[in-house]
Structures are given as C-alpha cells and as structure tokens.
Scaffold this motif. Structure first.
Motif, PDB file in Angstrom:
ATOM      1  N   ARG A 112      -7.609  15.541  -4.305  1.00 29.15           N
ATOM      2  CA  ARG A 112      -6.657  16.734  -3.823  1.00 29.15           C
ATOM      3  C   ARG A 112      -5.365  16.314  -4.883  1.00 29.15           C
ATOM      4  NH1 ARG A 112      -8.329  16.872   0.970  1.00 29.15           N
ATOM      5  NH2 ARG A 112      -6.592  15.910   2.203  1.00 29.15           N
ATOM      6  N   LEU A 113      -4.893  14.983  -4.797  1.00 28.98           N
ATOM      7  CA  LEU A 113      -3.837  14.792  -5.487  1.00 28.98           C
ATOM      8  C   LEU A 113      -3.755  14.965  -6.765  1.00 28.98           C
ATOM      9  CD1 LEU A 113      -0.809  12.980  -5.256  1.00 28.98           C
ATOM     10  CD2 LEU A 113      -2.189  11.169  -5.913  1.00 28.98           C
TER      11      LEU A 113
ATOM     12  N   SER B 251       4.466  12.284   4.930  1.00 31.61           N
ATOM     13  CA  SER B 251       3.361  13.240   5.056  1.00 31.61           C
ATOM     14  C   SER B 251       2.326  12.474   5.864  1.00 31.61           C
ATOM     15  CB  SER B 251       3.004  14.103   3.965  1.00 31.61           C
ATOM     16  OG  SER B 251       2.015  13.031   3.247  1.00 31.61           O
ATOM     17  N   GLN B 252       1.473  13.334   6.632  1.00 29.06           N
ATOM     18  CA  GLN B 252       0.400  12.831   7.527  1.00 29.06           C
ATOM     19  C   GLN B 252      -0.663  12.510   6.334  1.00 29.06           C
ATOM     20  OE1 GLN B 252       0.235  12.213  10.615  1.00 29.06           O
ATOM     21  NE2 GLN B 252      -1.726  11.070  10.206  1.00 29.06           N
ATOM     22  N   ASP B 253      -0.889  13.263   5.374  1.00 28.73           N
ATOM     23  CA  ASP B 253      -1.588  12.654   4.205  1.00 28.73           C
ATOM     24  C   ASP B 253      -1.759  11.580   3.602  1.00 28.73           C
ATOM     25  OD1 ASP B 253      -3.776  14.603   3.497  1.00 28.73           O
ATOM     26  OD2 ASP B 253      -2.982  15.199   1.640  1.00 28.73           O
ATOM     27  N   THR B 254      -0.397  11.088   3.499  1.00 25.40           N
ATOM     28  CA  THR B 254      -0.110   9.609   2.877  1.00 25.40           C
ATOM     29  C   THR B 254      -0.266   8.559   4.140  1.00 25.40           C
ATOM     30  OG1 THR B 254       1.769  10.522   1.721  1.00 25.40           O
ATOM     31  CG2 THR B 254       1.850   8.374   2.107  1.00 25.40           C
TER      32      THR B 254
ATOM     33  N   MET C 268       0.796  -1.011  -0.165  1.00 27.61           N
ATOM     34  CA  MET C 268      -0.109  -0.071   0.060  1.00 27.61           C
ATOM     35  C   MET C 268       0.962   1.243  -0.153  1.00 27.61           C
ATOM     36  SD  MET C 268      -2.981   1.212  -0.038  1.00 27.61           S
ATOM     37  CE  MET C 268      -4.423   0.292   0.997  1.00 27.61           C
ATOM     38  N   HIS C 269       1.845   1.129   0.786  1.00 32.95           N
ATOM     39  CA  HIS C 269       2.665   2.288   0.967  1.00 32.95           C
ATOM     40  C   HIS C 269       3.473   2.469  -0.321  1.00 32.95           C
ATOM     41  CE1 HIS C 269       2.961   4.273   4.894  1.00 32.95           C
ATOM     42  NE2 HIS C 269       2.422   2.854   5.438  1.00 32.95           N
ATOM     43  N   ALA C 270       4.058   1.548  -0.975  1.00 31.81           N
ATOM     44  CA  ALA C 270       4.853   1.471  -2.108  1.00 31.81           C
ATOM     45  C   ALA C 270       3.826   2.191  -3.178  1.00 31.81           C
ATOM     46  CB  ALA C 270       5.446   0.196  -2.582  1.00 31.81           C
ATOM     47  N   VAL C 271       2.846   1.494  -3.404  1.00 32.13           N
ATOM     48  CA  VAL C 271       1.832   1.907  -4.746  1.00 32.13           C
ATOM     49  C   VAL C 271       1.415   3.485  -4.420  1.00 32.13           C
ATOM     50  CG1 VAL C 271      -0.287   1.880  -5.760  1.00 32.13           C
ATOM     51  CG2 VAL C 271       1.142  -0.295  -5.159  1.00 32.13           C
ATOM     52  N   VAL C 272       1.023   4.025  -3.184  1.00 27.04           N
ATOM     53  CA  VAL C 272       0.580   5.367  -3.011  1.00 27.04           C
ATOM     54  C   VAL C 272       2.021   6.210  -3.266  1.00 27.04           C
ATOM     55  CG1 VAL C 272      -1.385   4.984  -1.581  1.00 27.04           C
ATOM     56  CG2 VAL C 272       0.680   5.785  -0.522  1.00 27.04           C
ATOM     57  N   ARG C 273       3.084   5.884  -2.998  1.00 26.75           N
ATOM     58  CA  ARG C 273       4.139   6.662  -3.192  1.00 26.75           C
ATOM     59  C   ARG C 273       4.353   6.594  -4.721  1.00 26.75           C
ATOM     60  NH1 ARG C 273       8.281   7.051   1.228  1.00 26.75           N
ATOM     61  NH2 ARG C 273       9.572   7.362  -0.445  1.00 26.75           N
TER      62      ARG C 273
ATOM     63  N   ARG D 218      -4.379   4.411   5.419  1.00 29.00           N
ATOM     64  CA  ARG D 218      -5.035   3.917   6.397  1.00 29.00           C
ATOM     65  C   ARG D 218      -6.656   3.857   5.834  1.00 29.00           C
ATOM     66  NH1 ARG D 218      -5.598   7.597  10.381  1.00 29.00           N
ATOM     67  NH2 ARG D 218      -7.845   8.525   9.465  1.00 29.00           N
ATOM     68  N   ASP D 219      -7.037   4.974   5.370  1.00 24.94           N
ATOM     69  CA  ASP D 219      -8.506   5.023   4.726  1.00 24.94           C
ATOM     70  C   ASP D 219      -8.850   3.798   3.678  1.00 24.94           C
ATOM     71  OD1 ASP D 219      -9.428   6.834   6.767  1.00 24.94           O
ATOM     72  OD2 ASP D 219      -8.944   8.401   5.279  1.00 24.94           O
ATOM     73  N   LEU D 220      -7.574   3.810   2.693  1.00 19.98           N
ATOM     74  CA  LEU D 220      -7.777   2.710   1.868  1.00 19.98           C
ATOM     75  C   LEU D 220      -7.778   1.483   2.310  1.00 19.98           C
ATOM     76  CD1 LEU D 220      -5.312   4.254  -0.957  1.00 19.98           C
ATOM     77  CD2 LEU D 220      -7.693   3.881  -1.188  1.00 19.98           C
ATOM     78  N   GLY D 221      -7.080   1.190   3.424  1.00 20.39           N
ATOM     79  CA  GLY D 221      -6.868   0.004   4.223  1.00 20.39           C
ATOM     80  C   GLY D 221      -8.490  -0.425   4.455  1.00 20.39           C
ATOM     81  N   ILE D 222      -9.047   0.458   5.171  1.00 22.26           N
ATOM     82  CA  ILE D 222     -10.292   0.382   5.921  1.00 22.26           C
ATOM     83  C   ILE D 222     -11.343   0.171   4.599  1.00 22.26           C
ATOM     84  CG2 ILE D 222     -12.103   1.333   7.138  1.00 22.26           C
ATOM     85  CD1 ILE D 222     -10.012   3.078   8.636  1.00 22.26           C
ATOM     86  N   SER D 223     -11.098   0.938   3.816  1.00 25.94           N
ATOM     87  CA  SER D 223     -12.210   0.796   2.612  1.00 25.94           C
ATOM     88  C   SER D 223     -12.105  -0.702   1.828  1.00 25.94           C
ATOM     89  CB  SER D 223     -12.332   1.832   1.688  1.00 25.94           C
ATOM     90  OG  SER D 223     -11.081   1.914   1.112  1.00 25.94           O
TER      91      SER D 223
END
Ligand code: HEM
Length: 422
Positions: free
Chosen positions: A217-218, A182-185, A169-174, A190-195
């Motif tokens: 926003r991105l 960043s807090q946004d990341t 998840m971290h790799a792909v959003v980066r 977290r939100d993608l994980g929950i959804s």
C-alpha cells in the motif's frame, strides 16, 4: 587480493562425497549461543580457517572462520555467489525448516547476482545516500525521548523490548515514508517485529503477510504522491524497478537495518554497563560511547554469522574441498577475532577494518553503516543523558544471549535508575 589457499581457484579438485566430517558440530545450541568464541577456537584447532558444520536439521555447511578467507569468499562472486537456488541441499530441506524464511530465494536485492544486483544495490545506495544524517539524528532523538518517557518514572526497565528493539524499527519505517503517529505505522512496526522475531504466541507468517500488504500500500500511495523518503526515491529512480521488486527490496532493507542495529545498541549498552573501563565516563563521555560502539563491532558484532554464499563450482579453500552448490556461512564474528590478524593476543582496534558489515559486492550498502551509527549512537547517548545513574538490575553473568545462528543479541537487558519525575 591473494588466494588464501595459494593454489588459485583453477586448482579446484572435483571433490566427491559428503563435504561434511561425520561429527561436524551443530552451528547452534548452548555452546554456540552463549560462548561462540570457544566453539570457534575448537573448530579452528581441528579444521583451520574453514570448518564443516551442520545447520538445524543436520544440513551440512562450511563455516568460514578466517579473516582472509571471509574477505576472499566475499570478493570472488564468480566463485561464491548469492543466489540460494544454487544450494545442493534443497532436496533434504523440509518446507517448515526454521531457516527457510531467510534462505528461500526471493526476488530481492539479497539474492540477485551480477548486473541485476549492481542495478538493485545501486538504487538502494542512492536512496540511502540522500538521507540527511542531521535530520535522522533529530528524528532518533525524538523517538528515544518518547520511548524513555514511557518508563522513566518507574525506576526500572527491560531495555531490549522497551527501547533497543523499538527505536531502529520506528526510525527506519519513518525513513521509508510511513507517516508519524499513524495507526498504520504502529501496526507495521508490530507486524515486522513479530515476523522477524516471533515469540511462541505469535503467527510470524500471518504477520509477515500483513506487513507485506502494508508496504504494498505504501508503494502504491507513493506512486500517487511522492515525498522526501526512501520509497519515493526508489520509485523515481530512472532504472524503473517494478512495484513487486520495490516491495521486496523495502522489506529487505527494513529487516537488514532493524535487527542488527537493535543488537548494536543493546550490546553497546551492555559493554558500557559491565566494563570498568567505561564505567567512569558512562554518563557523559561522547568519546567513550564511540569507543564502545566500535569495540562491539570487533568483539560482539550484531550479525555474528551471515548465510551466505554458495559455491559456483568445485574448488578448494583453506585446505577443504568445496563442492559446487555447497553453502558457506560467513563467520563474521570469528573472522573479526581471528588470531591470524591479532598475533599479539589483544583483539580489537580503533579502526573499522572489521568485517561486521560484510564485504564485496553484497556488503551492507555503504550509507547503511553510517545510518546505523547515527541511530545507535543517538539511542545510547540519549539514554545515558536522560538516566545518568542507570545500572544493570542483574549480575552481568546473568545476562544471556538469544539463541540465533545469525544474530548476537541479548535475551533481555534489565536496568534500574532513579525514577525521573516528569
Ligand atoms: C549495525 C547495523 C548493521 C549491520 C551489522 C549490518 C550488516 C550487514 C551485513 C553483514 C550484510 C551482508 C553483507 C554480505 O553479504 O557481505 C548486510 C547487508 C545489507 N544491509 Fe546492513 N547492516 C546494518 C545496518 C544496515 C542499515 C541501517 C541498512 C539500511 C538503512 C542496511 C541495509 C542493508 C542491505 C540493503 C543489505 C543487502 C545488501 C546486498 O545484498 O546487496 N544495513 N548488512
């Protein structure tokens, strides 16, 4: 490609009535989740390569179990298409149906057909092609080290939550251009994980809305200032997709990349930790990790079923009458282990002729499997290098599979190891 039925689509009969045998089994529940191969064997014996099944809520569908038949269905878009609005069951499906988020039509690459699909998939493919695999391996190494640091001193961890879920998840959003640390990341992850994988205490709909707003926003930010990332490359593509289309495709891409890669990592670690053939080489064997990754794609493929395709018109397949609008579930795990392609009884090969990444126009865009391989390989190798004496903390038979029609992944993977002083 030959027609497995030998009759050709032109021979389609105007089949009438319910396509489902009255006692068709539910494609979920204990037998499906814990011992799917037994269920597939039974269905093959009773129905052949195409079996009637029901999804949650008694919704009828066809499970395509044969290797030849999955290949045929996915190669004939003119007969078996992707737009779920074709489904003849929508009037029977309640709004709160658990599979609704996956199957309700969205204006993304997933449900697009024909020329529109070619265009959208082409843009994604080009954006993924430009990812530098060495840089990705470096990024994954860094992410893996950081995650391992959080539990290395403790002598034990639950690897599914603490490692395999977080790393892809971290790799792909980066890769999509979210800034590191960043807090946004963190919030997006977290939100993608929950959804994607809600637990009872979470609200997946609210989490999905927040994740969508962040990706909106991105996209807006990247319109102002582009960088060396997937989002910027999609924005700059001459096809000129709208912001709404780009947001949909980014969410699709992140979801399509994260869950199966997580399961690929965990299923491979499980194989390495439970199978004597790998035990001797576990701490250093590059070859051994590569073999385990490939064996998992044949025998415990991360996306075991994929929904799916919808019949464009009445037809026949594998001896069954398929009606226009019927849903076909691609039985990827069943097809990989189809006895027709393994007549000797030994299942699995060192090649990649499995159907784990789908097939045809809608198959996983070709850089996807390469990038998943970099992420999964780096995750597994880094863990084994950092924790060379890692072992399962439970007996292998105590490991359980998550209840899911689509995914094949463990509920948890608890391990122990000698604590590392940092
Ligand atoms: C182990 C890892 C992965 C597995 C098992 C996997 C498997 C699949 C499968 C089975 C499909 C549907 C194919 C079909 O309909 O015939 C798919 C579609 C897709 N995958 Fe993957 N995938 C993986 C990793 C990735 C990665 C890393 C990315 C991107 C970075 C990605 C992006 C996509 C996209 C965008 C689609 C939609 C394609 C379309 O409908 O045109 N996947 N994947």
């Amino acid at each position: 490609m030959t027609d497995p039925e030998g009759t050709g689509p032109e021979a389609a009969g105007a089949a009438q009535g319910c396509p489902v045998h009255p006692d068709a089994p539910l494609l979920s529940g204990l037998e499906h989740d814990q011992t799917p191969s037994q269920l597939y064997r039974r269905l093959r014996a009773e129905h052949g390569a195409i079996a009637p099944v029901v999804l949650d809520g008694g919704i009828p569908a066809w499970l395509v179990l044969g290797y030849t038949e999955v290949t045929y269905v996915t190669s004939h878009d003119e007969l078996f298409a992707r737009d779920s609005r074709r489904w003849n069951q929508w009037s029977a499906i309640p709004e709160d149906w658990p599979m609704m988020p996956f199957l309700r039509h969205q204006p993304s690459v997933l449900f697009a057909e024909g020329a529109e699909h070619q265009q959208r998939a082409g843009v994604i493919t080009e954006a993924l092609e430009a990812v530098d695999q060495f840089e990705l391996a470096h990024l994954c190494r860094e992410l893996a080290e950081r995650l391992i640091d959080t539990f290395a001193g403790s002598g034990g961890a639950e690897l599914m939550a603490a490692y395999a879920h977080a790393l892809p998840m971290h790799a792909v959003v980066r890769l999509c251009g979210m800034s590191p640390d960043s807090q946004d990341t963190e919030d997006l992850v977290r939100d993608l994980g929950i959804s994607l994988d809600a637990s009872e205490s979470d609200d997946p709909v609210a989490a999905y809305r927040r994740a969508q707003e962040r990706i909106e926003r991105l996209v807006k930010d990247k319109r102002e200032s582009q960088g060396p990332d997937i989002t910027s490359r999609i924005l700059a593509h001459p096809v000129g997709l709208t912001d709404e289309e780009i947001v949909q495709d980014l969410i699709t891409l992140i979801a399509a990349a994260q869950q199966p890669t997580t399961n690929w990592i965990c299923n491979t670690l499980r194989l390495l930790l439970t199978d004597d053939r790998f035990a001797l080489n576990v701490s250093g064997g590059r070859l051994s990790v590569g073999q385990a990754l490939n064996e998992v794609l044949w025998l415990d493929t991360p996306m075991q079923n994929y929904i799916g395709r919808w019949a464009v018109r009445d037809t026949r397949l594998g001896g069954q009458h398929i009606r226009a609008g019927d849903c076909l579930v691609l039985g990827l795990a069943a097809a990989n282990t189809d006895p027709q392609i393994w007549p000797e009884g030994h299942i699995g090969a060192e090649n990649s002729a499995h159907l784990s990444f789908g097939n045809g126009e809608h198959r996983c865009p070709y850089p996807g499997p390469l990038l998943a391989d970099v992420i999964a390989r780096t995750a597994v190798e880094t863990l084994l290098e950092r924790l060379p004496d890692v072992v399962l903390a439970v007996e292998p038979y105590e490991l359980t599979w998550r209840p899911s029609i689509l995914m094949r992944g463990l509920t948890s993977l608890p391990v122990t190891f000698t604590p590392v002083v940092q």
